[in-house]
Design a protein around this motif. Structure first.
Motif, mmCIF file in Angstrom:
data_model
loop_
_atom_site.group_PDB
_atom_site.id
_atom_site.type_symbol
_atom_site.label_atom_id
_atom_site.label_comp_id
_atom_site.label_asym_id
_atom_site.label_seq_id
_atom_site.Cartn_x
_atom_site.Cartn_y
_atom_site.Cartn_z
ATOM 1 N N MET A 59 0.828 -1.197 0.000
ATOM 2 C CA MET A 59 0.000 0.000 0.000
ATOM 3 C C MET A 59 0.870 1.258 0.000
ATOM 4 N N ALA A 60 1.947 1.262 0.750
ATOM 5 C CA ALA A 60 2.847 2.420 0.795
ATOM 6 C C ALA A 60 3.495 2.658 -0.571
ATOM 7 N N VAL A 61 3.955 1.593 -1.203
ATOM 8 C CA VAL A 61 4.597 1.710 -2.515
ATOM 9 C C VAL A 61 3.598 2.239 -3.539
ATOM 10 N N LEU A 62 2.408 1.651 -3.575
ATOM 11 C CA LEU A 62 1.390 2.102 -4.524
ATOM 12 C C LEU A 62 1.020 3.561 -4.275
ATOM 13 N N GLY A 63 0.914 3.933 -3.017
ATOM 14 C CA GLY A 63 0.553 5.305 -2.676
ATOM 15 C C GLY A 63 1.596 6.328 -3.095
ATOM 16 N N CYS A 64 2.836 5.912 -3.175
ATOM 17 C CA CYS A 64 3.917 6.828 -3.568
ATOM 18 C C CYS A 64 4.134 6.874 -5.072
ATOM 19 N N LEU A 65 3.516 5.973 -5.804
ATOM 20 C CA LEU A 65 3.777 5.902 -7.243
ATOM 21 C C LEU A 65 2.656 6.504 -8.087
ATOM 22 N N HIS A 66 2.013 7.530 -7.582
ATOM 23 C CA HIS A 66 1.047 8.258 -8.404
ATOM 24 C C HIS A 66 1.776 9.176 -9.381
ATOM 25 N N LYS A 67 3.039 9.409 -9.125
ATOM 26 C CA LYS A 67 3.905 10.077 -10.100
ATOM 27 C C LYS A 67 5.087 9.144 -10.347
ATOM 28 N N PRO A 68 5.586 9.092 -11.576
ATOM 29 C CA PRO A 68 6.671 8.159 -11.894
ATOM 30 C C PRO A 68 7.918 8.399 -11.038
ATOM 31 N N GLN A 69 8.493 7.293 -10.565
ATOM 32 C CA GLN A 69 9.736 7.346 -9.797
ATOM 33 C C GLN A 69 10.579 6.118 -10.143
ATOM 34 N N TYR A 70 11.881 6.283 -10.091
ATOM 35 C CA TYR A 70 12.761 5.127 -10.240
ATOM 36 C C TYR A 70 13.071 4.587 -8.849
ATOM 37 N N GLY A 71 13.637 3.396 -8.801
ATOM 38 C CA GLY A 71 13.800 2.669 -7.550
ATOM 39 C C GLY A 71 14.448 3.437 -6.422
ATOM 40 N N TYR A 72 15.620 4.014 -6.660
ATOM 41 C CA TYR A 72 16.326 4.711 -5.594
ATOM 42 C C TYR A 72 15.531 5.934 -5.128
ATOM 43 N N LEU A 115 -6.918 -1.130 -7.116
ATOM 44 C CA LEU A 115 -6.450 -1.983 -6.026
ATOM 45 C C LEU A 115 -6.039 -1.139 -4.819
ATOM 46 N N PHE A 116 -5.320 -0.055 -5.076
ATOM 47 C CA PHE A 116 -4.881 0.836 -4.008
ATOM 48 C C PHE A 116 -6.074 1.385 -3.233
ATOM 49 N N GLN A 117 -7.110 1.828 -3.937
ATOM 50 C CA GLN A 117 -8.301 2.373 -3.282
ATOM 51 C C GLN A 117 -8.983 1.316 -2.412
ATOM 52 N N GLU A 118 -9.045 0.084 -2.899
ATOM 53 C CA GLU A 118 -9.635 -1.004 -2.105
ATOM 54 C C GLU A 118 -8.787 -1.295 -0.861
ATOM 55 N N LEU A 119 -7.468 -1.269 -1.022
ATOM 56 C CA LEU A 119 -6.582 -1.483 0.126
ATOM 57 C C LEU A 119 -6.746 -0.369 1.155
ATOM 58 N N VAL A 120 -6.879 0.862 0.689
ATOM 59 C CA VAL A 120 -7.076 1.995 1.604
ATOM 60 C C VAL A 120 -8.395 1.827 2.353
ATOM 61 N N ASN A 121 -9.443 1.426 1.650
ATOM 62 C CA ASN A 121 -10.735 1.193 2.308
ATOM 63 C C ASN A 121 -10.605 0.122 3.389
ATOM 64 N N GLU A 122 -9.948 -0.975 3.048
ATOM 65 C CA GLU A 122 -9.761 -2.060 4.021
ATOM 66 C C GLU A 122 -8.903 -1.592 5.191
ATOM 67 N N TRP A 123 -7.853 -0.826 4.910
ATOM 68 C CA TRP A 123 -6.980 -0.270 5.949
ATOM 69 C C TRP A 123 -7.795 0.586 6.914
ATOM 70 N N ASN A 124 -8.654 1.447 6.374
ATOM 71 C CA ASN A 124 -9.469 2.321 7.221
ATOM 72 C C ASN A 124 -10.408 1.519 8.111
ATOM 73 N N LEU A 125 -11.031 0.477 7.562
ATOM 74 C CA LEU A 125 -11.908 -0.376 8.361
ATOM 75 C C LEU A 125 -11.132 -1.082 9.469
ATOM 76 N N MET A 126 -9.963 -1.599 9.105
ATOM 77 C CA MET A 126 -9.138 -2.296 10.086
ATOM 78 C C MET A 126 -8.650 -1.334 11.172
ATOM 79 N N GLN A 127 -8.284 -0.131 10.764
ATOM 80 C CA GLN A 127 -7.811 0.870 11.720
ATOM 81 C C GLN A 127 -8.924 1.226 12.706
ATOM 82 N N GLN A 128 -10.144 1.398 12.215
ATOM 83 C CA GLN A 128 -11.274 1.694 13.101
ATOM 84 C C GLN A 128 -11.492 0.554 14.092
#
Length: 114
Positions: A21-34, A89-102
């Motif tokens: 989820m963290a990786v997907l959330g950071c890749l809304h703009k193109p980035q290389y590995g480092y 997929l990211f949006q579904e993971l965020v939804n699940e994360w929010n439910l789990m966090q609650q």
């Protein structure tokens, strides 16, 4: 196993579960590995390169990411960005994360009140 070792093991397990989820959330703009390693580190998420690069390849192979080579520099770089399928997929993971966090907050607050 000592309590300290057990805690370290559980923390590693907890972090591992949220890396995608963290990786997907950071890749809304193109980035290389480092660059992605540095972005994650700035956001307080420590990940080793030998963990990140296989994860990027796996997510790319699964169609969750797209990649493109930039050969305009002296050193070619492979840039990754989230795909439209990855965004869903990211949006579904965020939804699940929010439910789990609650749910977890309810459990924690219940224990604090005792």
């Amino acid at each position: 196993m000592s309590t300290k070792d057990l805690l370290a093991s559980y923390i590693t397990e907890l972090r591992r579960g949220s890396l995608i989820m963290a990786v997907l959330g950071c890749l809304h703009k193109p980035q290389y590995g480092y660059e992605l390693l540095q972005t994650l580190k700035q956001k307080g998420i420590e990940i080793e390169a030998n963990t990140l690069y296989p994860l990027l390849r796996r997510l790319d192979k699964q169609g969750v990411l797209q990649n493109e080579w930039d050969t305009s520099e002296s050193r070619p770089r492979k840039y990754y960005v989230i795909s439209s399928e990855g965004e869903r997929l990211f949006q579904e993971l965020v939804n699940e994360w929010n439910l789990m966090q609650q749910s977890m907050e309810g459990i924690i607050h219940e224990q604090e009140e005792k």
